[in-house]
Motif scaffolding. Structure first.
Motif, PDB file in Angstrom:
ATOM      1  N   ARG A 132      78.764  15.878  60.778  1.00  0.00           N
ATOM      2  CA  ARG A 132      78.509  17.541  60.274  1.00  0.00           C
ATOM      3  C   ARG A 132      76.912  17.536  59.626  1.00  0.00           C
ATOM      4  O   ARG A 132      76.550  18.674  59.784  1.00  0.00           O
ATOM      5  N   SER A 171      74.401  20.418  60.825  1.00  0.00           N
ATOM      6  CA  SER A 171      73.574  21.375  60.206  1.00  0.00           C
ATOM      7  C   SER A 171      72.177  21.372  60.048  1.00  0.00           C
ATOM      8  O   SER A 171      71.581  22.170  59.991  1.00  0.00           O
ATOM      9  N   GLY A 173      82.792  22.300  61.674  1.00  0.00           N
ATOM     10  CA  GLY A 173      81.982  22.004  62.660  1.00  0.00           C
ATOM     11  C   GLY A 173      82.350  22.583  64.149  1.00  0.00           C
ATOM     12  O   GLY A 173      83.228  22.084  64.624  1.00  0.00           O
TER      13      GLY A 173
END
Length: 514
Positions: free
Chosen positions: A241, A245, A411
């Motif tokens: 994740r 990002s 996600g």
């Protein structure tokens, strides 16, 4: 279904198999040449970094500046070659993007070599998929194939590209179905598998049949050690994740530099120079690092340093928009995370040293499953690349845990997120086009009557394929999970139609697609 229709269907399938084989042979040759040029160039670059001297440093700086300038010219003329190329291919197959196949083919080939061979932390697999897709598109357009056959050839070429890049024909086919085309159409898998197999034959003839990431391990992981898979899966999910990002935030970070976008590549090239003179073995997508774990697994401190360096440098390289992928960098990061976790557990006497290599293999698949949200492809890809079937069970467990963690953290599949940034507003007056979409179990559309659905404007459901059965729908036809729906619609309605078909049965838009 009548006998005449069956004969026509069988003839069409034979044509698709033949065309898929031709596309696979051509794409296999193109990608093999691409793969050879990158490997040869990287070997030369590493040798050039072996001994530092000021004249050599000046030469490296000048060559890097020239390379960035050439890449900027290529990207200016054809922005579609930026990045891995997988989102672009996905957009083409969804009917929302279109490119000139020849412009993409030669510029991606040259640009990919210029970006990856110098040692940037980029992978060859994404560009290979786009190269294969361009070959398939070119084959269809030269043969004046209809729009649907053109999409089939693009998908087949994409499968061939990944197969030739990694010697993984089954994973190449499944990746296109699971991640790129989002459709398990019988025609697509038949053509894709044919292309992938013929492309793999070409690359295996040139590079040999040894698996690309041939890791050797002596023992299967015992059941009493499976608790490590739960802990490591959580770590991989959290790291996955974070990867998503940071990668998606990189364009905003580059904008703070106030450089023209076509020159963003100067940043990774300049950062790579001191790293090259310090540790030339670290350069490249990460294939050599993974294979080196056969000989020796580094210490905890070294692995931690490798993880930080490869994470940061891969973000900087891909965020610059240069032609290169994240497939292999993701696998190498997964391998390093697995090795680091294993070495820590060994130091704490919670894991025998002999099983660290197992965790390395499992973590490659799980990290990609978490970031790409394509667990089946990840498991099969690593299985084919490593060359062993003995690790399927623990690899699947670890991949499932990592996938679930990223899902809980909301996600999205990384290539889908990257595609959204590429999509322009569709023209309102575009020509009618055919779109094929699959109805998944757990969606709102499953078990609905055709006449009860509020379809987008100017959209007509013209056919339902249910297994081998072809149905002409009417208002009382019940849609079932697994149905392949063929629509005729305007380009500006495709996105809304896709959202309608994939909408979960539960309230809201963010539920999982089953």
């Amino acid at each position: 279904m009548g006998e005449k229709t069956m004969r026509r269907l069988k003839t069409t399938q034979l044509e698709i198999i033949l065309q898929g084989a031709i596309v696979g042979i051509i794409a296999g040759g193109v990608v093999s040449g691409f793969r050879w040029a990158i490997a040869t160039g990287l070997t030369f670059v590493r040798a050039g970094y072996q001994h530092f001297s000021w004249p050599r440093l000046g030469l490296v700086v000048m060559v890097s500046a020239l390379t960035v300038w050439l890449l900027s010219r290529l990207l200016t003329r054809e922005p579609g070659i930026s990045g891995s190329g997988i989102p672009q291919v996905e957009g083409q197959l969804q009917g929302e993007l279109d490119y000139s196949w020849w412009s993409v083919l030669w510029r991606k080939f040259v640009g990919g070599i210029l970006a990856i061979a110098p040692g940037l932390f980029l992978g060859r697999e994404g560009p290979s998929i786009q190269l294969g897709a361009a070959v398939g598109q070119g084959f269809a357009e030269i043969g004046h194939a209809p729009a649907r056959r053109r999409r089939i050839m693009i998908a087949s070429g994409a499968a061939a590209g990944l197969s030739a890049a990694f010697n993984a024909p089954i994973a190449g086919t499944l990746f296109v179905l699971e991640e790129v085309y989002h459709n398990f159409s019988p025609v697509i898998w038949l053509s894709g598998l044919t292309s992938a197999l013929t492309a793999n034959f070409v690359s295996a003839y040139i590079f040999g049949q040894t698996p690309v990431l041939h890791l050797i391990y002596a023992h299967s992981l015992p059941l009493n050690l499976y608790w490590h898979l739960l802990v490591l899966g959580v770590i991989l999910g959290l790291m996955g994740r974070l990867y998503q990002s940071v990668l998606l935030a990189m364009p905003k970070a580059y904008q703070q530099l106030h450089l023209p976008q076509r020159f963003w590549g100067i940043v990774p090239f300049l950062l790579m120079i001191p790293l090259g003179f310090w540790r030339p073995a670290l350069l490249g997508g990460g294939n050599a690092i993974i294979v080196s774990f056969n000989a020796a697994i580094p210490s905890i401190a070294v692995l931690a340093g490798m993880l930080i360096i490869r994470f940061v440098f891969s973000m900087v390289a891909y965020g610059s928009g240069l032609p290169g992928g994240i497939f292999l960098p993701i696998l190498s990061l997964g391998a390093i995370i697995g090795a680091l976790y294993g070495q820590i557990m060994v130091a704490w006497h919670w894991l025998p040293q002999t099983y660290v290599i197992n965790l390395i293999i499992f973590s490659m698949a799980a990290y990609f499953a978490a970031i790409g949200k394509a667990p089946f492809t990840a498991i099969l890809l690593v299985t084919e690349m490593v060359g062993s079937l003995r690790h399927l069970m623990p690899m699947a467990v670890l991949s499932l845990v990592a996938y679930a963690i990223v899902d809980v953290l909301r996600g999205a599949p990384i290539y889908e997120s990257l595609l959204k940034r590429l999509l322009p507003a569709a023209p309102d007056d575009g020509p009618m086009q055919q779109v094929d979409l699959t109805v998944f179990a757990g969606t709102k559309l499953a078990e609905s009557l055709v006449g009860a659905v509020s379809w987008p404007a100017q959209t007509l459901l013209i056919r339902i394929q249910r297994g081998e059965q072809m149905l002409v729908p009417n208002g009382q036809t019940k849609i079932q999970a697994g149905d392949l729906l063929r629509f005729q619609t305007r380009p500006n309605q495709v996105r809304q139609l896709r959202q309608l078909v994939n909408r979960p049965a539960e309230d809201g838009q963010d539920g999982p697609r089953v």
